[in-house]
Design a protein around this motif. Structure first.
Motif, mmCIF file in Angstrom:
data_model
loop_
_atom_site.group_PDB
_atom_site.id
_atom_site.type_symbol
_atom_site.label_atom_id
_atom_site.label_comp_id
_atom_site.label_asym_id
_atom_site.label_seq_id
_atom_site.Cartn_x
_atom_site.Cartn_y
_atom_site.Cartn_z
ATOM 1 N N GLU A 1 -34.492 32.221 -12.303
ATOM 2 C CA GLU A 1 -33.847 31.111 -11.607
ATOM 3 C C GLU A 1 -34.865 30.348 -10.763
ATOM 4 O O GLU A 1 -35.961 30.839 -10.483
ATOM 5 N N ALA A 2 -34.485 29.142 -10.367
ATOM 6 C CA ALA A 2 -35.246 28.338 -9.420
ATOM 7 C C ALA A 2 -34.228 27.733 -8.444
ATOM 8 O O ALA A 2 -33.025 28.017 -8.535
ATOM 9 N N HIS A 3 -34.698 26.926 -7.516
ATOM 10 C CA HIS A 3 -33.799 26.348 -6.521
ATOM 11 C C HIS A 3 -34.187 24.899 -6.240
ATOM 12 O O HIS A 3 -35.308 24.477 -6.543
ATOM 13 N N LEU B 1 -39.764 15.509 -18.045
ATOM 14 C CA LEU B 1 -40.922 15.867 -17.232
ATOM 15 C C LEU B 1 -40.849 17.371 -17.053
ATOM 16 O O LEU B 1 -39.918 17.890 -16.428
ATOM 17 N N ASN B 2 -41.802 18.087 -17.628
ATOM 18 C CA ASN B 2 -41.788 19.552 -17.599
ATOM 19 C C ASN B 2 -42.533 20.049 -16.367
ATOM 20 O O ASN B 2 -43.752 20.266 -16.393
ATOM 21 N N LEU B 3 -41.794 20.220 -15.280
ATOM 22 C CA LEU B 3 -42.398 20.627 -14.025
ATOM 23 C C LEU B 3 -42.983 22.032 -14.142
ATOM 24 O O LEU B 3 -42.344 22.948 -14.669
ATOM 25 N N VAL C 1 -40.777 27.250 -15.615
ATOM 26 C CA VAL C 1 -40.828 25.837 -15.967
ATOM 27 C C VAL C 1 -39.452 25.221 -15.758
ATOM 28 O O VAL C 1 -38.427 25.827 -16.097
ATOM 29 N N ILE C 2 -39.426 24.019 -15.184
ATOM 30 C CA ILE C 2 -38.187 23.284 -14.969
ATOM 31 C C ILE C 2 -38.288 21.963 -15.719
ATOM 32 O O ILE C 2 -39.097 21.103 -15.374
ATOM 33 N N PHE D 1 -31.902 19.180 -13.934
ATOM 34 C CA PHE D 1 -32.941 20.201 -13.978
ATOM 35 C C PHE D 1 -32.468 21.349 -14.867
ATOM 36 O O PHE D 1 -31.330 21.809 -14.742
ATOM 37 N N SER D 2 -33.324 21.807 -15.749
ATOM 38 C CA SER D 2 -33.028 22.960 -16.597
ATOM 39 C C SER D 2 -34.102 24.019 -16.379
ATOM 40 O O SER D 2 -35.295 23.750 -16.561
#
Length: 203
Positions: free
Chosen positions: A194-196, A136-138, A35-36, A175-176
């Motif tokens: 992690e994400a990108h 906004l919780n992507l 989740v981001i 972004f978190s």
């Protein structure tokens, strides 16, 4: 558009990205289960920020779809969702995790959290944050049952799914990579990853 290189959103941490009007930022769910939390602030006046309650009031649904704009607390478009390869359902209801949230869950020590990630990312740009807007919780999967109750479920996204957001004004986007590991919103096993992201500059 000019395409910048892929950038890291470290696991359990946040990053701030400065966008000009027309720029697009593509957020990649690298491992499929992260989740981001996402925020956007008017670069010239950070007191104007992306507001989930104002967005729901315009869209009249709980989650944005491709083509939908996301609105500020001044009821102006600040971002627009222009791509989404995930099943959608991005959450607009749940507040960012913070220290008190983890205490309520039984955590008796400091826990990384999205509210602090937001404040730290903005502080790096010299921007104070008077309070934490609802993000906004992507990729966050919070189904609403027929009786109105909510539940925290693993994301439905797959590795490599992405969303792309176009800036409708000069803004700062944060972004978190949510560090939640006490409920399964980051997948079975509750392991944050992690994400990108990649920025495509207009013009």
């Amino acid at each position: 558009m000019s395409d910048e290189s892929l950038q890291l959103i470290p696991a359990r941490q946040g990053v701030a990205v400065e966008l000009n009007s027309g720029d697009v930022v593509r957020v990649l769910n690298t491992h499929g289960s992260q989740v981001i939390d996402a925020w956007a602030f008017n670069a010239a006046l950070p007191a104007e920020f992306m507001s989930m309650e104002h967005t729901r009031g315009v869209l009249y649904r709980l989650s944005p779809r491709v083509g939908d704009s996301l609105y500020s607390n001044r009821r102006r478009p600040i971002l627009t969702l222009v791509e989404d390869t995930s099943p959608g359902g991005h959450d607009t209801l749940i507040a960012a995790c913070d220290a008190k949230r983890y205490r309520l869950l039984g955590c008796d020590h400091h826990h990384d959290n999205c509210a602090e990630n937001l404040a730290r990312a903005l502080a790096g740009l010299g921007v104070p944050v008077p309070h934490t807007p609802a993000p906004l919780n992507l990729f966050m999967n919070i189904p609403v049952a027929a009786d109105g109750t909510l539940s925290s479920q693993p994301p439905l996204s797959k590795p490599g799914d992405h969303v792309a957001l176009r800036a409708e004004m000069a803004c700062i986007v944060v972004f978190s990579a949510c560090p939640q590991d006490m409920v399964p919103i980051n997948g079975v096993g509750c392991v944050p990853t992690e994400a990108h992201y990649r920025v495509l500059r207009a013009g």
